[in-house]
Scaffold this motif. Structure first.
Motif, PDB file in Angstrom:
ATOM      1  N   VAL A  77      -1.444   0.157  14.043  1.00  0.00           N
ATOM      2  CA  VAL A  77      -2.806   0.663  13.868  1.00  0.00           C
ATOM      3  C   VAL A  77      -2.789   2.184  13.722  1.00  0.00           C
ATOM      4  CG1 VAL A  77      -5.064   0.928  14.986  1.00  0.00           C
ATOM      5  CG2 VAL A  77      -3.921  -1.285  14.999  1.00  0.00           C
ATOM      6  N   LEU A  80      -1.497   3.049  10.227  1.00  0.00           N
ATOM      7  CA  LEU A  80      -2.513   2.770   9.218  1.00  0.00           C
ATOM      8  C   LEU A  80      -3.669   3.761   9.299  1.00  0.00           C
ATOM      9  CD1 LEU A  80      -2.589  -1.129   9.277  1.00  0.00           C
ATOM     10  CD2 LEU A  80      -1.739   0.353   7.461  1.00  0.00           C
ATOM     11  N   SER A  84      -4.884   5.875   6.024  1.00  0.00           N
ATOM     12  CA  SER A  84      -6.247   5.812   5.514  1.00  0.00           C
ATOM     13  C   SER A  84      -7.183   5.390   6.643  1.00  0.00           C
ATOM     14  CB  SER A  84      -6.349   4.817   4.367  1.00  0.00           C
ATOM     15  OG  SER A  84      -7.692   4.582   4.028  1.00  0.00           O
ATOM     16  N   SER A  85      -8.281   6.104   6.796  1.00  0.00           N
ATOM     17  CA  SER A  85      -9.231   5.750   7.852  1.00  0.00           C
ATOM     18  C   SER A  85      -9.941   4.432   7.549  1.00  0.00           C
ATOM     19  CB  SER A  85     -10.252   6.866   8.036  1.00  0.00           C
ATOM     20  OG  SER A  85     -10.980   7.057   6.834  1.00  0.00           O
ATOM     21  N   ALA A  86      -9.945   4.002   6.303  1.00  0.00           N
ATOM     22  CA  ALA A  86     -10.592   2.741   5.944  1.00  0.00           C
ATOM     23  C   ALA A  86      -9.836   1.528   6.476  1.00  0.00           C
ATOM     24  CB  ALA A  86     -10.727   2.638   4.430  1.00  0.00           C
ATOM     25  N   THR A  87      -8.583   1.695   6.860  1.00  0.00           N
ATOM     26  CA  THR A  87      -7.786   0.566   7.337  1.00  0.00           C
ATOM     27  C   THR A  87      -7.861   0.375   8.850  1.00  0.00           C
ATOM     28  OG1 THR A  87      -5.821   1.950   7.562  1.00  0.00           O
ATOM     29  CG2 THR A  87      -6.139   0.819   5.456  1.00  0.00           C
ATOM     30  N   VAL A  88      -8.562   1.250   9.552  1.00  0.00           N
ATOM     31  CA  VAL A  88      -8.580   1.176  11.017  1.00  0.00           C
ATOM     32  C   VAL A  88      -9.294  -0.077  11.511  1.00  0.00           C
ATOM     33  CG1 VAL A  88      -9.379   2.301  13.128  1.00  0.00           C
ATOM     34  CG2 VAL A  88      -8.355   3.648  11.314  1.00  0.00           C
ATOM     35  N   PRO A  90     -10.145  -3.055   9.964  1.00  0.00           N
ATOM     36  CA  PRO A  90      -9.433  -4.325   9.728  1.00  0.00           C
ATOM     37  C   PRO A  90      -8.152  -4.453  10.550  1.00  0.00           C
ATOM     38  CG  PRO A  90     -10.044  -3.312   7.638  1.00  0.00           C
ATOM     39  CD  PRO A  90     -10.346  -2.321   8.703  1.00  0.00           C
ATOM     40  N   SER A  91      -7.436  -3.352  10.726  1.00  0.00           N
ATOM     41  CA  SER A  91      -6.207  -3.445  11.514  1.00  0.00           C
ATOM     42  C   SER A  91      -6.514  -3.690  12.993  1.00  0.00           C
ATOM     43  CB  SER A  91      -5.346  -2.199  11.332  1.00  0.00           C
ATOM     44  OG  SER A  91      -6.012  -1.051  11.813  1.00  0.00           O
TER      45      SER A  91
END
Length: 183
Positions: A77, A80, A84-88, A90-91
């Motif tokens: 996490v 990721l 990219s902060s957009a993946t936080v 979902p991860s």
């Protein structure tokens, strides 16, 4: 009831450590004070997450497996989040699904994902609830950061986030360990 009180004590203890890390007012830099506070914060988070997962797992909990799962999830996490902060978000959802059953002695390594095969409607609904809770926690953390600053804001943020995370872990463990119904 004893495990609930232990989980509450772990959440409160982590919140206190996180609030104490804010007290010196260290700014992000290559500074020994900041690095010490960062290390204390990460160690407290790992210890608290491991304890919550193992305590929710019940008697005969697998502490080492819970610790390994928490460390791997934190690294993934974190990596990721740097990419990219957009993946936080979902991860974090995937971390809840995979890591929550790690302390349960009856769960397997893929128990969290098997919940989607065994109980697809419940698992999808719990995933949606998890996403909503994460979104509400982000907004609450931002509001607390603006309205209640310093150690008190940190303490309140970590108490709310820790309590919500403990409830989500409990829900995912319950879904992963629930036996298949005979139709």
């Amino acid at each position: 009831m004893r495990r609930v009180l232990l989980v509450a004590a772990v959440v409160l203890g982590n919140a206190v450590v996180q609030a104490l890390c804010v007290l010196p007012g260290a700014t992000p830099a290559i500074d020994p004070l900041f690095l010490a506070m960062l290390s204390a914060s990460v160690l407290s988070l790992v210890a608290a997450a491991t304890a919550v997962i193992a305590l929710v797992g019940g008697p005969g909990a697998r502490w080492l497996r819970a610790l390994a799962a928490v460390v791997v999830a934190l690294v993934v996490v974190g990596a990721l989040a740097v990419v990219s902060s957009a993946t936080v978000v979902p991860s974090l959802l995937v971390a809840f699904v995979l890591v929550s059953p790690a302390g349960d002695p009856d769960a397997t390594a893929w128990g969290g994902l098997r919940a989607f095969a065994r109980h697809p409607v419940r698992a999808v609904l719990l995933a949606v609830v998890t996403l909503l809770v994460i979104a509400v926690l982000v907004v609450a953390a931002l509001l607390l950061g603006f309205l209640v600053t310093g150690w008190l804001g940190s303490l309140l943020t970590w108490i709310v986030a820790g309590a919500a995370a403990a409830l989500l872990v409990r829900a995912w463990v319950g879904l992963a360990r629930r036996p298949r119904r005979a139709d």
